[in-house]
Write an enzyme that holds these catalytic residues in place. Sequence first.
Site, short mmCIF file in Angstrom:
data_model
loop_
_atom_site.label_atom_id
_atom_site.label_comp_id
_atom_site.label_asym_id
_atom_site.label_seq_id
_atom_site.Cartn_x
_atom_site.Cartn_y
_atom_site.Cartn_z
CG ASP A 182 -13.29 -77.10 -35.37
OD1 ASP A 182 -12.39 -77.80 -35.86
OD2 ASP A 182 -13.54 -77.07 -34.15
CG HIS A 183 -8.07 -76.65 -38.97
ND1 HIS A 183 -7.80 -76.10 -37.74
CD2 HIS A 183 -7.17 -77.64 -39.13
CE1 HIS A 183 -6.78 -76.75 -37.20
NE2 HIS A 183 -6.38 -77.69 -38.02
CG HIS A 245 -9.55 -78.15 -33.34
ND1 HIS A 245 -10.25 -77.41 -34.25
CD2 HIS A 245 -8.36 -77.51 -33.20
CE1 HIS A 245 -9.52 -76.37 -34.65
NE2 HIS A 245 -8.36 -76.40 -34.02
C1 BG6 Z 1 -5.07 -74.88 -34.20
C2 BG6 Z 1 -4.48 -74.56 -32.86
O1 BG6 Z 1 -6.44 -74.59 -34.22
O2 BG6 Z 1 -4.87 -76.26 -34.47
C3 BG6 Z 1 -3.01 -74.90 -32.83
O3 BG6 Z 1 -4.67 -73.18 -32.59
C4 BG6 Z 1 -2.81 -76.35 -33.22
O4 BG6 Z 1 -2.46 -74.66 -31.55
C5 BG6 Z 1 -3.52 -76.65 -34.53
O5 BG6 Z 1 -1.41 -76.59 -33.34
C6 BG6 Z 1 -3.47 -78.12 -34.84
O6 BG6 Z 1 -3.95 -78.35 -36.13
P1 BG6 Z 1 -3.51 -79.65 -36.94
O7 BG6 Z 1 -4.37 -79.61 -38.16
O8 BG6 Z 1 -2.06 -79.50 -37.23
O9 BG6 Z 1 -3.78 -80.82 -36.05
#
Ligand code: BG6
Length: 517
Positions: A182-183, A245
Site C-alpha cells: 500500500d504505497h 490507502h
Molecule cells: C493509486 C490509485 O493506488 O493511488 C490511483 O490506484 C491514485 O487511482 C493513486 O491516483 C494516488 O496516489 P498518490 O500517491 O498520487 O496520492
Amino acid sequence: MDVAKKFSLILFGATGDLAHRKLFPSLFRLWSSGHIGDFMLLATGRSQPDREAFVRYLRENVDEASTQPGRWAEFEAFIEYFRLDAKNEQSFHEMSEALKGHERSRQLSGNRMFYLSVSPNLFGTITENLAASGMLERQNAERQAWSRLVVEKPFGHDLASARDLDKHLSQFVDEEQVYRIDHYLGKETVQNLTAFRFANGMIEPLWNSHHIASVQITVSETLGVGERADYYDSAGALRDMMQNHMMQLLALTAMEPPLSLAPNDIRNEKVRVIRSIRIPRTPEEVAECTVVGQYGAGEIAGKPVVGYRDEDGVDPNSITPTYIGTRLHLDTWRWTGVPFYLRHGKRLPARMSEIMVRFRTPPMHLFHASNCDPSYPNVLRIRIQPDEGIRLSVGAKRPGPGVNIEGVDLEFTYAEAFGTSLPEAYERLLLDALKGDPTLFIRQDEVEASWVWADAVLNGLAALPKPSFPNYAAGSNGPSDAGRIFLPLSSPRASEPRDTWGSFVGHGRRVHEADSH
Ligand code: BG6
C-alpha cells in the site's frame, strides 16, 4: 546506511505504467544513493522482444534516463530482460534457466524478490507458474537464500476474492514471504503519523473522544482516470482508494499505542481499528452516511477535460463512482461518539491529502462578549501531500483595544524544517521489502477487515436506486449532496456560502464544518 544485500529483483509488468513512473526511478535512486549495489533486475514482459529493445524503451520512458544520462547508462548494467508469456508454464521453465544463468554469472546468492506489478487477474497464474518452475520456494532451513513476493494492490475485489487470492498464494509461500503493497505507507508524512502521536507527550492525552470532536480524512485528486479505465471502471473510488490507502490513514490515526515498533505490534493495532468500524446493516444506513459521485466534463487548471463516461475505455453508461464520501464510527473506548469523515474524488479542484482533527471547544465561552466566534475550534491539519507539514489553528487575541480573538496558525513544513525533498514512497517500500522488514506492508487480516466494511457499503449502494451520474463537473467541489454529510444543516454557519472542499483547502482559512453527532 541501510544496504540491501545481494539479490535479484524479478519484475512482472516491467513495461507497465507503474514500472516506468515509480519502480525504475525508485530503484535508480536507491542505487545512486548506495542503498543497493550488488543486484540484478530481471525485467519480464511481452511487448519488448529483447534486452536491447527493453533498455531503449526505458531510456525513452523513464525521466531519470534523460535527466541523468551518464548515471543511467551505468545503472543499465544491472538490468536483464526476459520475454515472458505469463500464461505459459513452459515460458517460466525457460525463465528459470535464464535466471539461474544470470545469478551464476553475476555471482548472486539466490535471494529473490518477485514483484507483481501486473493486472490482479494474473497474480494467481504467475505465482502458480513460478512455483511450478521451481523459481519461487517456501522458506526452509536448507535454503539459505530468501524468496519474497511483492503484490501490488488491489488485493482482491471483495472479501471473498481477497480470501481466495490469499488461499491461492498460501499454497506456494508463507505469509512472512508475502509483501502486500500500500504505497501510502511508504510516504514520509504517513509514517510521521505514528511519530507525531507517540513521540510527543502533549498529543496522546488529547487524542480521544473527550477532546476531539471529529476527524476528517481527505484525498482529493485533480487527475482523472487516465489510461487505466480498464481497471478503474470495474473498481471505482471505494475499491481504488478507500478500502486500502484511506483505511490505512484511518488506522494509523486512530490506533492505540503499539507495544513496540515491531511489525506485528503495529499491525495488530491497525487491524483492531479497522475491525472496530461500525458496519452499516441496511442500504438505508449506507445511504444515510455515504455520498457517491462521478465527474462530468469540466475544467482543470483552466483546461477543458472530458467527463468520466467519455474517457477512453470507459463504458458510456458507466455508474462507477469517481467520488466517495462517507461518515463512519469506530466502536472503541477511545472513539465512540467521534465521527470520522472520509472522502476521496478524482477531478476535484486541488490535489490535496490531509487528516484534519477538529478539537472540542472550551467548556465555557469566556470571550463570548467579544467578536470571537464561540464555535471556533482548534483544528490540527496533518498535510500528507503536497506542502507536507502540520498546522495547528489556535485562537489569539488581536492586538489593540478590547478582546478580539482570531484564528492563527502554528505550522511546521518539511521544506522549512528539513530542507530536503521527500523520498518517493516506493524507494522506502522497495528497500524495506529487500531488507525483509514487513512493517509498512499490509497483513492479510487487515485486508480482510477492510473488505468487510467495504463490501457492506458496496452492497448497500448496489441495492439503492441507480445514481444519476454525472453529478459533479470536473474541477468542481464534488457532488453537492456531499454537503449532507460534511456540512450538516444544523451548523451554526450553514447560512454562509461555502463549499465542501474549499473550506479546508488554502492557507490559514477557518474551518466551518460542524459535527453531526
Ligand atoms: C493509486 C490509485 O493506488 O493511488 C490511483 O490506484 C491514485 O487511482 C493513486 O491516483 C494516488 O496516489 P498518490 O500517491 O498520487 O496520492
